[in-house]
Write an enzyme that holds these catalytic residues in place. Structure first.
Site, PDB file in Angstrom:
ATOM      1  N   HIS A 140     -31.261 -35.660  -7.467  1.00  0.00           N
ATOM      2  CA  HIS A 140     -30.143 -35.010  -8.044  1.00  0.00           C
ATOM      3  C   HIS A 140     -30.530 -34.309  -9.274  1.00  0.00           C
ATOM      4  CE1 HIS A 140     -27.664 -38.109  -5.777  1.00  0.00           C
ATOM      5  NE2 HIS A 140     -27.333 -36.852  -5.651  1.00  0.00           N
TER       6      HIS A 140
ATOM      7  N   ARG B 121     -24.605 -28.344   4.330  1.00  0.00           N
ATOM      8  CA  ARG B 121     -25.320 -29.689   4.337  1.00  0.00           C
ATOM      9  C   ARG B 121     -24.121 -30.775   3.735  1.00  0.00           C
ATOM     10  NH1 ARG B 121     -30.051 -26.990   2.546  1.00  0.00           N
ATOM     11  NH2 ARG B 121     -31.645 -27.405   3.752  1.00  0.00           N
TER      12      ARG B 121
ATOM     13  N   ARG C 199     -22.540 -28.401   9.377  1.00  0.00           N
ATOM     14  CA  ARG C 199     -23.341 -29.412  10.036  1.00  0.00           C
ATOM     15  C   ARG C 199     -22.852 -30.798   9.950  1.00  0.00           C
ATOM     16  NH1 ARG C 199     -29.390 -29.548   8.219  1.00  0.00           N
ATOM     17  NH2 ARG C 199     -28.685 -30.954   6.592  1.00  0.00           N
TER      18      ARG C 199
ATOM     19  N   GLU D  26     -34.784 -27.866  15.363  1.00  0.00           N
ATOM     20  CA  GLU D  26     -35.830 -28.219  14.230  1.00  0.00           C
ATOM     21  C   GLU D  26     -36.650 -29.400  14.967  1.00  0.00           C
ATOM     22  OE1 GLU D  26     -33.522 -29.689  11.071  1.00  0.00           O
ATOM     23  OE2 GLU D  26     -32.084 -30.748  12.279  1.00  0.00           O
TER      24      GLU D  26
ATOM     25  N   ASN E 242     -37.431 -25.975   8.173  1.00  0.00           N
ATOM     26  CA  ASN E 242     -38.214 -27.096   7.349  1.00  0.00           C
ATOM     27  C   ASN E 242     -38.506 -28.209   8.068  1.00  0.00           C
ATOM     28  OD1 ASN E 242     -36.960 -25.532   5.262  1.00  0.00           O
ATOM     29  ND2 ASN E 242     -35.302 -26.904   4.684  1.00  0.00           N
ATOM     30  N   ASP E 243     -37.848 -28.617   9.197  1.00  0.00           N
ATOM     31  CA  ASP E 243     -37.893 -29.757   9.864  1.00  0.00           C
ATOM     32  C   ASP E 243     -38.809 -29.230  11.013  1.00  0.00           C
ATOM     33  OD1 ASP E 243     -37.213 -32.054   8.550  1.00  0.00           O
ATOM     34  OD2 ASP E 243     -35.232 -31.445   9.347  1.00  0.00           O
TER      35      ASP E 243
ATOM     36  N   ARG F 133     -42.955 -33.505   5.103  1.00  0.00           N
ATOM     37  CA  ARG F 133     -42.546 -32.420   4.324  1.00  0.00           C
ATOM     38  C   ARG F 133     -42.335 -32.741   3.033  1.00  0.00           C
ATOM     39  NH1 ARG F 133     -36.275 -31.068   6.312  1.00  0.00           N
ATOM     40  NH2 ARG F 133     -35.534 -30.582   4.308  1.00  0.00           N
TER      41      ARG F 133
ATOM     42  N   CYS G 234     -32.100 -21.078   9.132  1.00  0.00           N
ATOM     43  CA  CYS G 234     -31.708 -21.719   7.848  1.00  0.00           C
ATOM     44  C   CYS G 234     -32.375 -22.551   7.108  1.00  0.00           C
ATOM     45  CB  CYS G 234     -30.195 -22.365   8.240  1.00  0.00           C
ATOM     46  SG  CYS G 234     -30.694 -24.076   9.168  1.00  0.00           S
TER      47      CYS G 234
HETATM   48  C1  PEP Z   1     -34.220 -27.563   8.229  1.00  0.00           C
HETATM   49  O1  PEP Z   1     -34.724 -28.607   8.418  1.00  0.00           O
HETATM   50  O2  PEP Z   1     -34.759 -26.438   7.965  1.00  0.00           O
HETATM   51  C2  PEP Z   1     -33.072 -27.739   7.548  1.00  0.00           C
HETATM   52  C3  PEP Z   1     -32.546 -26.436   7.108  1.00  0.00           C
HETATM   53  O3  PEP Z   1     -32.406 -28.701   7.447  1.00  0.00           O
HETATM   54  P1  PEP Z   1     -32.608 -29.767   6.148  1.00  0.00           P
HETATM   55  O4  PEP Z   1     -33.586 -28.888   5.165  1.00  0.00           O
HETATM   56  O5  PEP Z   1     -31.249 -30.134   5.765  1.00  0.00           O
HETATM   57  O6  PEP Z   1     -33.240 -30.911   6.867  1.00  0.00           O
HETATM   58 MG    MG Z   2     -33.549 -30.379   8.949  1.00  0.00          MG
END
Ligand code: PEP
Ligand code: MG
Length: 597
Positions: free
Chosen positions: A204, A311, A347, A446, A469-470, A480, A517
């Site tokens: 946070h 999110r 989402r 993802e 990201n995932d 990650r 994204c």
């Molecule tokens: C991702 O996984 O790229 C994503 C945008 O979702 P988060 O970062 O919330 O897992």
């Molecule tokens: Mg993700």
């Protein structure tokens, strides 16, 4: 993540490497902030006649702490909105826990010890119970408990806390750790940046630093002990560096760079209402990722065309109960209304991984990123899923809303989720509640299996959003958030790029909208490659929009496409970086990306 302290060739200049969590470069004097984390608590025997005054000291400390917390909550709500302020509900709950209160009073009476010692001991047991559960969501609660414990202890002892609001000159705050309640008291004019020994990108505190626009670096190990008071430091929140006692050459280079970056960013503001279009006329849409309704202000001021990823997990965090449908509807409709007529992709809850819900007693898992999370959880806890779906649907009556499912790994999940959505629609219809009957449905791509089978999934949805990201994490089997193996987390790994390309092609063949994204969309090289692959919609953190817009306006689609064709012959990420670097050098001023030293 690099976290090594390193001596430069100039003797007294020391460079520490940490985790960059909030962009920007600042130069200032060190202000060491002691949040009281490791101060010893003295044990003292008391006489029977002192019992009443010790208990009173404790009770007064609770009243004072409550007052302080409520004041902080008001300040946060004014500065950043009520969602941020809600973080302190968990702190207030500790104050209201009658078992703790009774236990402390009883033990003071029986053991004849001073209030701070007994209270500290009770809280140690309390924290221990939480930590033994070994559940990551409880760790979040532990930091809340520790934060409020420190505050109460300080008030029992009648100590004054260092007051961050009273800082009169520009300083860089250095601390072992900062709680969100400390962070929010920082006035941007005086606290120009902060650095901490511990912490991560998703804390946070890090989120608040970004919202407040204060450059910050965390994870600097024991820097708060090492750094001498009054030292001058350069804090580079973009690259994650803390340079202590910079020599005049470094200072000059950094202050020159800082001025250049300020001018560059000021100039970028003029692009706010200008389209993102490549030199050869290809239009790209830039949308924003948001976590809270308050993020919309920044989204609009940076010129985003919509919310590409909302999110929603944060609505479920730091609380002791589940949000009701009406509560969620209120939050979502606020976002949708504010954005109208711009689109909002909401989402559904992506709980799990590193995001946990404090109030759901979920089993401890050895591998939470691959466990019972997100859509998997929602398809079992249909009650929770339906509550959220109904709230999203109801919000869709107030503006362009799209719904998106996270962590899809197979077609059955999409079919099940869609059938629950249909049920919710039917219920709302029967209840005469409005919603958009043509709401678009999308999925996050993802997980590699979803990317590889995206042509099948395409028949059941209107859009894909690639969560790099995932996708990177699961494709490369690289956690990650594990800084030890961060060097293996390679967005430009040929395996990752091929999967993205596969999704883009499946989307185009099946006439499904596709966007990206993940963080890759906000990275200059990433954005160019994604556009070269045929992506025309990116969703990124609002603060990166002006820079990415200027970069895309300075390239041609043809060269991005050509670049991607060449990358397909590369066997390693490093070769791909070499191909894209000359373009970056041409379209981004050197001072923005290059390490100054
Ligand atoms: C991702 O996984 O790229 C994503 C945008 O979702 P988060 O970062 O919330 O897992
Ligand atoms: Mg993700």
């Amino acid at each position: 993540m690099r976290k090594k302290a390193k001596k430069s060739s100039q003797l007294d200049q020391i460079i520490y490497y940490g985790i960059p969590v909030s962009e920007g470069v600042v130069i200032g004097n060190v202000y060491k902030f002691d949040s009281g984390i490791s101060k010893p608590i003295l044990e003292r025997n008391i006489r029977k006649s002192e019992i009443a005054s010790e208990v009173l000291k404790f009770e007064n400390a609770l009243i004072q702490t409550r007052k302080e917390l409520l004041e902080i909550q008001t300040k946060i709500a004014e500065a950043m909105g009520s969602d941020h302020a809600d973080i302190f509900n968990a702190h207030l709950l500790v104050l209201e826990d009658s078992t703790i209160m009774e236990e402390v009073t009883k033990r003071i009476q029986h053991e004849l010890k001073n209030a701070e010692f007994i209270f500290s001991d009770v809280m140690k047991q309390f924290t221990k119970v939480f930590s033994e559960m070994q559940d990551e969501y409880l760790r979040e609660r532990i930091s809340d408990i520790k934060d409020v414990t420190r505050r109460i202890l300080r008030n029992i002892k009648g100590e004054k806390k260092q007051d961050l609001t009273q800082i009169k000159e520009e300083v860089v705050v250095i601390a072992y750790d900062l709680s969100p309640s400390d962070t929010v008291l920082m006035h941007k004019e005086n606290v120009v940046g902060f650095a901490t020994d511990i912490g991560g990108k998703t804390s946070h505190t890090a989120i608040m630093a970004r919202s407040l626009g204060i450059p910050a670096v965390v994870g600097l190990h024991d820097v708060s002990r090492r750094i001498p008071l009054g030292s001058t430091v350069i804090l580079d929140g973009t690259k994650g560096l803390l340079i202590v006692n910079p020599v005049s050459d470094t200072l000059k280079k950094y202050s020159d760079t800082k001025s250049l970056i300020e001018i560059y960013e000021e100039n970028l503001k003029s692009l706010k209402n200008i389209e993102t279009v490549t030199k050869d006329g290809r239009k790209i849409e830039l949308h924003s990722n948001i976590e809270m309704p308050e993020d919309i202000q920044s989204l609009l001021s940076h010129g985003a065309l919509g919310v590409g990823l909302y999110r929603t997990e944060f609505c479920y965090m730091n609380r002791t109960d589940l949000p009701s449908e009406d509560e969620l509807f209120h939050v979502y409709s606020k976002v949708v209304r504010k954005m109208n007529p711009k689109p909002v992709v909401i989402r559904t809850m992506d709980m799990g991984g590193d995001k946990f819900l404090s109030h759901l007693k979920l089993p401890v898992e050895l591998n939470p990123f691959m466990g019972w999370r997100a859509i998997r959880f929602c398809l079992e806890r249909i009650d929770i899923f339906k509550t959220q779906m109904r709230a999203i649907l109801r919000a869709s009556a107030f503006g362009k809303t799209k719904i998106m499912y996270p962590m899809i790994s197979n077609l059955n999940e999409v079919i099940q989720a869609n059938s629950i959505l249909k049920k919710c629609m039917k219920e709302l219809k029967n209840e005469h509640l409005d919603y958009d009957e043509n709401i678009e449905i999308g999925i996050m791509i993802e997980i590699p299996s979803a990317a590889i089978t995206s042509h099948f999934l395409a028949n059941h949805v209107q859009f894909f959003s690639i969560g790099t990201n995932d996708l990177i994490q699961y494709t490369l089997a690289v956690d990650r958030i594990n800084e030890r193996i961060a060097y293996l987390y390679q967005p430009f790994h040929p395996g990752v790029l091929r999967l993205i390309q596969m999704v883009v092609q499946a989307a185009s063949k099946n006439k499904v909208d596709v966007s990206v994204c993940g963080e890759m969309a906000g990275d200059p090289a990433g954005a160019i490659i994604l556009v070269g692959m045929g992506i025309t919609k990116l969703s990124l953190s609002s603060m990166f929009i002006p820079k990415i817009k200027s970069i895309l306006r300075a390239i041609t689609y043809a060269e991005a496409e050509d670049l991607v064709n060449k990358t397909m012959h590369c066997s390693q990420a490093v070769e791909i970086k070499e191909l894209v670097d000359p373009i970056i050098k041409r379209v981004v001023p050197n001072f923005v990306n290059e390490t100054v030293l």
